[in-house]
Design a protein around this motif. Structure first.
Motif, PDB file in Angstrom:
ATOM      1  N   ARG A   1       0.873  -1.181   0.000  1.00 50.26           N
ATOM      2  CA  ARG A   1       0.000   0.000   0.000  1.00 50.26           C
ATOM      3  C   ARG A   1       0.906   1.226   0.000  1.00 50.26           C
ATOM      4  N   SER A   2       0.415   2.358   0.486  1.00 43.19           N
ATOM      5  CA  SER A   2       1.162   3.601   0.255  1.00 43.19           C
ATOM      6  C   SER A   2       2.291   3.856   1.242  1.00 43.19           C
TER       7      SER A   2
ATOM      8  N   ALA B   1      -1.286  -1.792  -4.284  1.00 46.62           N
ATOM      9  CA  ALA B   1      -2.738  -2.053  -4.219  1.00 46.62           C
ATOM     10  C   ALA B   1      -3.441  -0.711  -4.149  1.00 46.62           C
ATOM     11  N   GLY B   2      -3.401  -0.013  -5.247  1.00 44.76           N
ATOM     12  CA  GLY B   2      -3.971   1.335  -5.317  1.00 44.76           C
ATOM     13  C   GLY B   2      -3.380   2.044  -6.514  1.00 44.76           C
ATOM     14  N   ILE B   3      -3.564   3.364  -6.541  1.00 46.21           N
ATOM     15  CA  ILE B   3      -3.136   4.109  -7.736  1.00 46.21           C
ATOM     16  C   ILE B   3      -1.759   4.755  -7.582  1.00 46.21           C
ATOM     17  N   GLY B   4      -1.457   5.251  -6.370  1.00 44.53           N
ATOM     18  CA  GLY B   4      -0.238   6.048  -6.183  1.00 44.53           C
ATOM     19  C   GLY B   4       1.022   5.203  -6.259  1.00 44.53           C
TER      20      GLY B   4
ATOM     21  N   ASN C   1      -9.906   1.166  -5.781  1.00 41.02           N
ATOM     22  CA  ASN C   1     -10.206   2.011  -4.618  1.00 41.02           C
ATOM     23  C   ASN C   1     -10.659   3.417  -5.020  1.00 41.02           C
TER      24      ASN C   1
ATOM     25  N   ARG D   1      -2.574  13.317  -2.921  1.00 37.89           N
ATOM     26  CA  ARG D   1      -1.209  13.026  -2.480  1.00 37.89           C
ATOM     27  C   ARG D   1      -0.646  14.209  -1.706  1.00 37.89           C
TER      28      ARG D   1
ATOM     29  N   HIS E   1      -4.613   9.457   5.923  1.00 41.69           N
ATOM     30  CA  HIS E   1      -4.546   8.762   4.620  1.00 41.69           C
ATOM     31  C   HIS E   1      -5.529   7.581   4.572  1.00 41.69           C
TER      32      HIS E   1
ATOM     33  N   ALA F   1      -8.472   5.193   0.791  1.00 44.84           N
ATOM     34  CA  ALA F   1      -8.714   3.852   0.241  1.00 44.84           C
ATOM     35  C   ALA F   1      -9.118   2.859   1.321  1.00 44.84           C
TER      36      ALA F   1
ATOM     37  N   GLN G   1     -10.516  -2.384  -0.372  1.00 42.15           N
ATOM     38  CA  GLN G   1      -9.383  -3.271  -0.121  1.00 42.15           C
ATOM     39  C   GLN G   1      -9.606  -4.654  -0.738  1.00 42.15           C
TER      40      GLN G   1
HETATM   41  C1  MLT Z   1      -3.679   4.869  -3.521  1.00 48.59           C
HETATM   42  O1  MLT Z   1      -2.709   5.451  -4.012  1.00 48.59           O
HETATM   43  O2  MLT Z   1      -4.490   4.290  -4.243  1.00 48.59           O
HETATM   44  C2  MLT Z   1      -3.848   4.846  -2.035  1.00 48.59           C
HETATM   45  O3  MLT Z   1      -3.193   5.937  -1.456  1.00 48.59           O
HETATM   46  C3  MLT Z   1      -3.334   3.553  -1.510  1.00 48.59           C
HETATM   47  C4  MLT Z   1      -3.670   3.236  -0.063  1.00 48.59           C
HETATM   48  O4  MLT Z   1      -3.762   4.100   0.794  1.00 48.59           O
HETATM   49  O5  MLT Z   1      -3.823   2.062   0.212  1.00 48.59           O
END
Ligand code: MLT
Length: 270
Positions: free
Chosen positions: A5-6, A27-30, A53, A187, A235, A238, A244
């Motif tokens: 994750r992030s 598991a997400g976009i960032g 997410n 972000r 944060h 998501a 998840q």
């Molecule tokens: C994302 O970039 O999708 C979220 O920040 C990831 C996360 O917090 O799990």
């Protein structure tokens, strides 16, 4: 394969240590926690899972907008401390207000849909807009300064890149309406936190609600702690059971497709 994750950084020793690593999937976009070029140099594919997410992130931005408009956390805090502060908190409705989106990609457009459903007028700034999708929603694209001048709420939905670092700083806060509220569930680093603190102290803008920060976790003693016109969440964009599950399934399927059949779906370090 590694799924993160992030808050797990994929860099340095971790990359040098495991010479067998073939694929990293956030598991997400960032992807700002992953040293993309170092992965590329080592032949490691990095693929994100940008959709699972997205709705949760968009809902969190809307939740922050409601919370800031009606002082929900501040009122809760007073109440549990024994104060019936009915006269202290006079909010605003979202209906009829203008939401300015900085970034009108997948998540930004989900926020737009929800805001339109709430009766808001939505405008957007995006250097690479999906014009067709935005036309269908009825969202006008403006340049950043015009958006900041016209918006009652400004919400960011952009990645952290060299070009987006501190996209919201002192100059931008000076253009915004004094009654405006800033939302950031995208972000950290896109908002200059020093400039935001000063803008909130000076009443340059009315409030802010942030889910992401320049440094995460937010350190103790941060200047935000002394402000009563800011709302902070750690944060959580998501962090829903629904998101998840979806990103876990997406990540597992993408890894299986890559390891079994060398199919690459969403590579971000090609
Ligand atoms: C994302 O970039 O999708 C979220 O920040 C990831 C996360 O917090 O799990």
């Amino acid at each position: 394969a590694v799924i993160v994750r992030s808050s797990t950084n994929i860099e340095g020793e971790l990359l040098n240590a495991d010479q067998k690593l073939k694929i990293v999937v956030p598991a997400g976009i960032g992807v700002d926690n992953i040293y993309l070029s170092a992965c590329k140099d080592k032949g490691i594919v990095v693929e994100n899972t940008p959709f699972g997410n997205a709705n949760s992130a968009a809902e969190h931005a809307v939740a922050l907008m409601f919370a800031a408009a009606r002082f929900v956390p501040q009122a809760h805090e007073k109440l549990i401390n024994g104060e019936w502060a009915k006269k202290l908190f006079m909010g605003v409705e979202l209906k009829g207000k203008t939401l300015g989106l900085i970034g009108a990609g997948n998540i930004g457009r989900l926020v737009a849909q929800k805001a339109i459903g709430l009766g808001m007028n939505v405008i957007a700034y995006d250097p690479y807009p999906n014009q067709k999708a935005l036309d269908e929603l009825g969202v006008n694209i403006l340049d950043l300064n015009d958006l900041l001048r016209g918006a009652d709420f400004v919400s960011l939905h952009i990645p952290l890149l060299d070009s987006t670092k501190h996209i919201m700083g002192q100059e931008q806060f000076e253009i915004m309406k004094e009654t405006a509220i800033l939302i950031n569930a995208s972000r950290g680093g896109t908002v200059d936190e020093g400039a935001l603190t000063q803008a909130l102290i000076d009443g340059r803008i009315a409030g802010a609600a942030l889910d992401v920060f320049e440094e995460e976790p937010l350190g103790a003693g941060h200047a935000f702690e002394d402000l009563n016109n800011i709302i902070l969440t750690p944060h959580l964009g998501a962090s829903t059971h629904d998101a998840q599950i979806q990103v876990a399934v997406d990540a597992a399927e993408q890894i299986e497709a890559f390891l079994k059949d060398e199919i690459i779906k969403n590579q971000v370090n090609s």
